[in-house]
Design a protein around this motif. Structure first.
Motif, PDB file in Angstrom:
ATOM      1  N   ALA A  93      -9.970   7.965   0.261  1.00  9.69           N
ATOM      2  CA  ALA A  93     -10.442   6.572   0.288  1.00  9.69           C
ATOM      3  C   ALA A  93      -9.202   5.699   0.181  1.00  9.69           C
ATOM      4  N   ALA A  94      -9.132   4.657   0.987  1.00 10.92           N
ATOM      5  CA  ALA A  94      -7.921   3.823   0.983  1.00 10.92           C
ATOM      6  C   ALA A  94      -8.273   2.362   1.188  1.00 10.92           C
ATOM      7  N   GLY A  95      -7.401   1.504   0.695  1.00  6.81           N
ATOM      8  CA  GLY A  95      -7.547   0.072   0.921  1.00  6.81           C
ATOM      9  C   GLY A  95      -6.959  -0.279   2.280  1.00  6.81           C
ATOM     10  N   LEU A 130      -5.759  -1.163  -8.999  1.00  4.50           N
ATOM     11  CA  LEU A 130      -5.563  -1.574  -7.613  1.00  4.50           C
ATOM     12  C   LEU A 130      -4.400  -2.562  -7.587  1.00  4.50           C
ATOM     13  N   GLU A 131      -4.088  -3.080  -6.384  1.00  8.07           N
ATOM     14  CA  GLU A 131      -2.886  -3.898  -6.284  1.00  8.07           C
ATOM     15  C   GLU A 131      -3.200  -5.392  -6.411  1.00  8.07           C
ATOM     16  N   TYR A 165      -0.222  -6.338  -2.205  1.00  4.97           N
ATOM     17  CA  TYR A 165      -0.818  -6.041  -0.889  1.00  4.97           C
ATOM     18  C   TYR A 165       0.032  -6.664   0.224  1.00  4.97           C
ATOM     19  N   VAL A 211      -3.568   1.737   1.951  1.00  6.78           N
ATOM     20  CA  VAL A 211      -2.909   2.115   0.691  1.00  6.78           C
ATOM     21  C   VAL A 211      -3.872   2.930  -0.163  1.00  6.78           C
ATOM     22  N   GLY A 212      -3.325   3.953  -0.816  1.00  8.92           N
ATOM     23  CA  GLY A 212      -4.152   4.777  -1.682  1.00  8.92           C
ATOM     24  C   GLY A 212      -3.327   5.508  -2.722  1.00  8.92           C
ATOM     25  N   MET A 213      -4.045   6.284  -3.556  1.00  2.40           N
ATOM     26  CA  MET A 213      -3.389   6.910  -4.713  1.00  2.40           C
ATOM     27  C   MET A 213      -3.320   8.427  -4.600  1.00  2.40           C
ATOM     28  N   THR A 222     -12.062   1.674   2.290  1.00  5.36           N
ATOM     29  CA  THR A 222     -13.133   1.398   1.330  1.00  5.36           C
ATOM     30  C   THR A 222     -13.074  -0.003   0.735  1.00  5.36           C
ATOM     31  N   ASP A 223     -11.981  -0.718   0.975  1.00 10.66           N
ATOM     32  CA  ASP A 223     -11.891  -2.110   0.530  1.00 10.66           C
ATOM     33  C   ASP A 223     -10.859  -2.803   1.395  1.00 10.66           C
ATOM     34  N   CYS A 245      -7.871  -5.352   1.807  1.00 13.43           N
ATOM     35  CA  CYS A 245      -6.827  -5.853   0.916  1.00 13.43           C
ATOM     36  C   CYS A 245      -6.167  -7.091   1.500  1.00 13.43           C
TER      37      CYS A 245
HETATM   38  N1  HPA Z   1      -5.400   0.445  -3.467  1.00 15.44           N
HETATM   39  C1  HPA Z   1      -5.026   1.660  -3.879  1.00 15.44           C
HETATM   40  N2  HPA Z   1      -5.796   2.715  -3.758  1.00 15.44           N
HETATM   41  C2  HPA Z   1      -7.004   2.573  -3.208  1.00 15.44           C
HETATM   42  C3  HPA Z   1      -7.446   1.343  -2.770  1.00 15.44           C
HETATM   43  C4  HPA Z   1      -6.603   0.225  -2.902  1.00 15.44           C
HETATM   44  O1  HPA Z   1      -6.940  -0.918  -2.536  1.00 15.44           O
HETATM   45  N3  HPA Z   1      -8.703   1.534  -2.253  1.00 15.44           N
HETATM   46  C5  HPA Z   1      -8.996   2.848  -2.395  1.00 15.44           C
HETATM   47  N4  HPA Z   1      -7.961   3.488  -2.973  1.00 15.44           N
END
Ligand code: HPA
Length: 293
Positions: free
Chosen positions: A134-136, A213-214, A219, A230-232, A255-256, A258
């Motif tokens: 999942a990433a922003g 989150l950032e 961002y 971006v993700g972790m 998933t979101d 930014c």
């Molecule tokens: N930032 C970092 N990691 C994430 C994000 C994000 O916006 N969304 C999902 N993982």
């Protein structure tokens, strides 16, 4: 004793390696032997599933499910949305091993713990690694639940799984990173997506430590340095895979969004919901890709 991946000169390297590396290699080898003796499996493909993306498991003809706590030296999952299981079975006509629940650096694990399962899977014989996360979305063209094939990354994590004594049996001291994401696998995934009208972006993934989150400024910074998402997660596993010469295909689910101008509050529930919406397409792509391997 069961034979493991013959491309790894395990016994010689184990004997020759200095202490620190020998210990880590011995742990990886022990975990691989344990899994081999329990499953008799010869998985060709390893799969790591990201947050909200574990329903691929329902498509697997499952042969064995092994809790992480049963495997010697395996770290244990702490994030509630992750289940810690290693699943062996058949998908797309191939033997696969699937990590249901991965390890993140922000949970407090060392980088060596984060990549431990990928190293074990390589010793079990996998020839390709498929990863989802999942990433922003940083790229303004991206929408919620879009898919992005990762074609490159920017590693902003504060540590590296290859730091310390190099494990020579796994790879070289200074691994090349000119193609950490297999162009061949990317091409195959794009063909499958095109033929099946699945829309894919292709972009750069920046990895950060989290768990927060950032900020808007962060961002903006990430976008400015060339990241599309971006993700972790993911990057430690990809670095370990590159070290071992293991081809990787990785997909981010956005998933979101930014936006540095119009940033909305976001909860883990919303992240999971956006991931869940995209899940069928990720599962389809992985399954069809495995058929081509
Ligand atoms: N930032 C970092 N990691 C994430 C994000 C994000 O916006 N969304 C999902 N993982």
């Amino acid at each position: 004793m069961t034979t493991l991946n013959p491309s790894l000169p395990l016994s010689n390297a184990t004997l020759a390696a200095p202490n620190e590396a020998k210990t880590e290699l011995a742990k990886i080898t022990e975990a691989a032997h344990y899994l081999k003796s329990r499953t008799q499996a010869f998985p060709q493909v390893g799969i790591v599933l990201g947050t909200g993306l574990s329903s691929l498991v329902e498509e697997i003809k499952v042969a064995h499910t092994i809790g992480y706590e049963e495997i010697p030296h395996f770290p244990l999952s702490t994030v509630e949305s992750h289940q810690g299981k290693l699943i062996f079975g058949e998908l797309g006509g191939k033997e696969v091993v699937v990590m249901q629940g991965r390890f993140h650096y922000y949970e407090g694990y060392t980088m060596q713990q984060v990549v431990f399962p990928v190293r074990v899977m390589k010793l079990l014989g996998i020839e390709a690694l498929l990863v989802s996360n999942a990433a922003g979305g940083l790229n303004a063209k991206y929408h919620l639940s879009d898919l992005m094939l990762i074609h490159d990354h920017i590693n902003l994590l504060p540590d590296n799984p290859l730091r310390g004594q190099n494990i020579e049996a796994l790879g070289v001291r200074f691994p090349d990173m000119s193609e950490p994401y297999s162009l061949d696998l990317i091409q195959k995934a794009k063909t499958i997506a095109e033929e099946n009208h699945i829309f894919l972006h292709e972009g750069v993934y920046a990895s950060v430590m989290g768990p927060n989150l950032e900020t808007k400024a962060e961002y903006r910074y990430l976008r400015t340095i060339g990241a599309d998402a971006v993700g972790m997660s993911t990057v430690p596993e990809v670095v370990a895979a590159a070290h071992m010469g293991l081809p990787v295909l990785a997909i981010s689910v956005i998933t979101d969004l930014c936006s540095s101008e119009n940033l909305k509050k976001i909860t883990i529930e919303e992240v999971i919901q956006a991931a869940t919406q995209a899940e069928p397409n990720v599962t389809f792509l992985f399954t069809e890709l495995i058929k081509t391997l």
